[in-house]
Design an enzyme around this catalytic site. Sequence first.
Site: not given
Ligand code: UD1
Length: 365
Positions: A206
């Site tokens: 991820h």
């Molecule tokens: C975040 C943390 C990372 C951790 C990870 C665990 C930061 C900078 N990064 O990364 O350290 O290892 O979580 O998973 O805080 N999304 C969904 N549904 C959700 C959540 C997210 O669809 O419930 C999608 C969002 O639209 C986004 C992507 O996933 O495009 C990334 O989500 P984001 O919270 O930005 O960061 P993670 O990559 O999950």
Amino acid sequence: MLKPLITIIIGARPQFIKHQPLQEALEKSSQIRVLHTGQHYDEKMSKVFFQELGIRTPDVELSVGSSSHGQQTGKMLELIEKDLQQERPCLVIVYGDTNSTLAGALAASKLQIPVAHVEAGLRSFNRAMPEEINRILTDHCSELLFVPSDTGRAHLSQEGIKKGVFFVGDIMFDAVLHFREKAHQESRLQKTLKLETEAYYYATIHRPANTDSRSNLQNIISAFGALDFPVVFPVHPRTAKMLQQYQISFPKNVLPQDPLGYLDNIVLLENAKAVLTDSGGLQKEAFYLKTPCLTIRPETEWPETIDQGWNQLISPERDSIIQALSNLEVPSEQRPVYGKGNSAIQITEIIMNWYRTCNSQQGIA
Ligand code: UD1
């Protein structure tokens, strides 16, 4: 003595896992208020953890959702500050290194509310990772710093942080010990997928460095396709989005899954031949469950797993991944570098001592 009011900030998947043991230990002696930022909001990225781990519903849901890092952190900062101004807790606890961690630490420290950082002192020394910036800044505004390893203490010392640092081991080890048996009793996924123990690989990807580069993501998926066993692959929403955007399809032996709950994760991880991941949490869970790990990243915050031969860093190249797996060696032993799995109790004792000391100092003044 009144029970202290403590606010705990959670928001992303690994924080729900870290939070469960601490909430259980801490709520016997304190009043806890839990703020969920909503950084992770899907049923499968958030709700399932509360149900499976028996975590009570957060007191406040900020529902910030996804946006750019600055916007996401900014929205959280504003909303957390409002809540802290109203409630005035004596301490704010944050976990790990996500945007929710940094927002919580910043909001509290600007209101001069002491911050406790669980999983302090970790460094990848790669400032291109948003998590590295989050860790450094959070550590530098924390009053109590709970380090999971001796390396964590050494990093803080190099940055001039020597006071308030406590080695308590890794709180994710508490969770593994607590839920392992339940996981084996309740999880059915390995059976449903008809997978023999140690005859499949378990993979998660991820990190933006892997997902947001077409060639890296393509190489990783193509390496999975060339492996000798099925690859169970729970797909993080970011990865799903990028796979679709790049029109990368799954090879036959890859079994894509929606993001898994904690119990399925533990069982599939423990029974796999090896794990391939870029997650921080999974590297340690693999170590505790004695499953060899390949980390598809240039560095790790958990170097002890590498030193002991349970983990290897590997570049996102097809041949490197295939070769590393074909030369896989499983160490015969393990040193308990991340404590004994009783972090939550230790953290609770330290916080309560700290609180008593603050109270008696205020009494004298
Ligand atoms: C975040 C943390 C990372 C951790 C990870 C665990 C930061 C900078 N990064 O990364 O350290 O290892 O979580 O998973 O805080 N999304 C969904 N549904 C959700 C959540 C997210 O669809 O419930 C999608 C969002 O639209 C986004 C992507 O996933 O495009 C990334 O989500 P984001 O919270 O930005 O960061 P993670 O990559 O999950």
